[in-house]
Design a protein around this motif. Structure first.
Motif, PDB file in Angstrom:
ATOM      1  N   TYR A 147       0.859  -1.181   0.000  1.00 23.88           N
ATOM      2  CA  TYR A 147       0.000   0.000   0.000  1.00 23.88           C
ATOM      3  C   TYR A 147       0.897   1.233   0.000  1.00 23.88           C
ATOM      4  N   LEU A 148       0.719   2.085  -0.990  1.00 21.29           N
ATOM      5  CA  LEU A 148       1.496   3.319  -1.093  1.00 21.29           C
ATOM      6  C   LEU A 148       0.612   4.498  -0.713  1.00 21.29           C
ATOM      7  N   GLN A 149       1.146   5.388   0.088  1.00 18.77           N
ATOM      8  CA  GLN A 149       0.363   6.543   0.529  1.00 18.77           C
ATOM      9  C   GLN A 149       1.269   7.756   0.658  1.00 18.77           C
ATOM     10  N   GLU A 150       0.801   8.888   0.160  1.00 21.90           N
ATOM     11  CA  GLU A 150       1.603  10.105   0.213  1.00 21.90           C
ATOM     12  C   GLU A 150       1.694  10.622   1.643  1.00 21.90           C
ATOM     13  N   ARG A 151       2.902  10.963   2.063  1.00 17.93           N
ATOM     14  CA  ARG A 151       3.129  11.514   3.388  1.00 17.93           C
ATOM     15  C   ARG A 151       4.011  12.755   3.272  1.00 17.93           C
ATOM     16  N   VAL A 152       4.048  13.523   4.340  1.00 14.67           N
ATOM     17  CA  VAL A 152       4.869  14.738   4.381  1.00 14.67           C
ATOM     18  C   VAL A 152       6.139  14.443   5.178  1.00 14.67           C
ATOM     19  N   GLY A 153       7.283  14.681   4.540  1.00  9.99           N
ATOM     20  CA  GLY A 153       8.554  14.397   5.175  1.00  9.99           C
ATOM     21  C   GLY A 153       9.278  15.648   5.637  1.00  9.99           C
ATOM     22  N   ARG A 154      10.570  15.536   5.747  1.00 13.00           N
ATOM     23  CA  ARG A 154      11.403  16.628   6.237  1.00 13.00           C
ATOM     24  C   ARG A 154      11.258  17.866   5.364  1.00 13.00           C
ATOM     25  N   SER A 155      11.124  19.018   6.029  1.00 12.21           N
ATOM     26  CA  SER A 155      10.983  20.329   5.361  1.00 12.21           C
ATOM     27  C   SER A 155       9.766  20.384   4.450  1.00 12.21           C
ATOM     28  N   GLY A 156       8.765  19.541   4.713  1.00 12.83           N
ATOM     29  CA  GLY A 156       7.530  19.562   3.945  1.00 12.83           C
ATOM     30  C   GLY A 156       7.591  18.802   2.631  1.00 12.83           C
ATOM     31  N   LYS A 157       8.706  18.128   2.352  1.00  9.51           N
ATOM     32  CA  LYS A 157       8.831  17.367   1.109  1.00  9.51           C
ATOM     33  C   LYS A 157       7.948  16.128   1.169  1.00  9.51           C
ATOM     34  N   ARG A 158       7.195  15.897   0.106  1.00  6.61           N
ATOM     35  CA  ARG A 158       6.270  14.770   0.085  1.00  6.61           C
ATOM     36  C   ARG A 158       6.932  13.530  -0.514  1.00  6.61           C
ATOM     37  N   PHE A 159       6.514  12.373  -0.036  1.00  3.91           N
ATOM     38  CA  PHE A 159       7.021  11.107  -0.553  1.00  3.91           C
ATOM     39  C   PHE A 159       5.945  10.041  -0.347  1.00  3.91           C
ATOM     40  N   GLU A 160       6.132   8.882  -0.954  1.00  5.06           N
ATOM     41  CA  GLU A 160       5.174   7.789  -0.809  1.00  5.06           C
ATOM     42  C   GLU A 160       5.710   6.769   0.191  1.00  5.06           C
ATOM     43  N   VAL A 161       4.993   6.603   1.279  1.00  9.55           N
ATOM     44  CA  VAL A 161       5.384   5.619   2.279  1.00  9.55           C
ATOM     45  C   VAL A 161       4.891   4.253   1.812  1.00  9.55           C
ATOM     46  N   ILE A 162       5.679   3.209   2.093  1.00  5.80           N
ATOM     47  CA  ILE A 162       5.351   1.855   1.662  1.00  5.80           C
ATOM     48  C   ILE A 162       4.986   1.016   2.884  1.00  5.80           C
ATOM     49  N   LYS A 163       3.815   0.379   2.820  1.00  8.46           N
ATOM     50  CA  LYS A 163       3.380  -0.458   3.935  1.00  8.46           C
ATOM     51  C   LYS A 163       2.754  -1.732   3.378  1.00  8.46           C
ATOM     52  N   PHE A 164       2.668  -2.765   4.204  1.00  7.26           N
ATOM     53  CA  PHE A 164       1.856  -3.910   3.842  1.00  7.26           C
ATOM     54  C   PHE A 164       0.393  -3.483   3.977  1.00  7.26           C
TER      55      PHE A 164
END
Length: 211
Positions: free
Chosen positions: A62-79
């Motif tokens: 399951y891929l989901q967009e999250r907010v990372g360091r300094s507001g940079k967005r990325f896709e977190v990977i989970k089962f």
């Protein structure tokens, strides 16, 4: 749009400098853990995807967009732990304990935090760290920032799989309390703090296994 940390460049720069050990720390922990516990990880990496697929023949990850360091967005990977297209009617919502959208396999994975295992990939990419504030979804960051104006202060460091807010609180910790825990972690950032929180996180998971 995600706002910048309230404390400005000075505090952010301090966190960045003290954050320099994290990349080596993360890679060392991942390598050592997989070498020492190789049979366990082989079972997990093979067994969990099979169990998820057999459960409802749906996708494993399951891929989901999250907010990372300094507001940079990325896709977190989970089962995947929920039914397919779980938010097609509700839109983005904060998952709660006993959520009816969670699958039978998913309930076990969540209870033991094994759904987070694929985030090893996010760590290897440099998007996350093993220990740090949990990354939130963009929609929730904006919502929480409206209620707690300094909420984006927690974006001064890389988000993590384990964190002080999770050890001291729970998945349902209020945004204001989560910010307090995350800021405390950032201001006391050190390898020793990461080791301590990592061990406490492992203990929390083991305690659930032993129930």
């Amino acid at each position: 749009m995600v706002s910048k940390p309230k404390n400005g460049t000075e505090v952010g720069s301090s966190a960045v400098i003290r954050d320099g050990y994290k990349r080596r720390f993360d890679l060392a922990i991942i390598v050592v853990a997989h070498v020492l516990l190789l049979p366990v990880f082989v079972v997990l990496w093979i067994g969990i995807p099979i169990a998820i697929w057999l459960g409802d023949r749906g996708r494993v990850f399951y891929l989901q967009e999250r907010v990372g360091r300094s507001g940079k967005r990325f896709e977190v990977i989970k089962f995947r732990t929920m039914v397919t297209d779980a938010e097609s009617e509700t839109g983005p919502v904060w998952a709660a304990e006993g959520d009816s959208r969670t699958t039978r396999v998913g309930r076990v994975l969540r209870m033991l935090h094994l759904d987070e295992l694929p985030q090893v990939v996010n760590i290897l990419r440099g998007e996350m760290s093993i220990v740090g504030p949990r990354p939130e979804r963009p929609e929730l960051v904006e919502r929480f920032s409206g209620d707690v104006p300094a909420f984006s202060d927690r974006l001064r460091v890389r988000p993590g799989v384990a964190g002080l807010a999770q050890v001291r609180g729970s998945g349902q910790t209020r945004p204001r309390d989560k910010l307090r825990y995350d800021n405390l972690y950032i201001e006391t950032l050190s390898p020793w703090m990461d080791v301590k929180l990592l061990l406490l996180s492992v203990w929390v998971v083991l305690r659930r296994w032993l129930r």
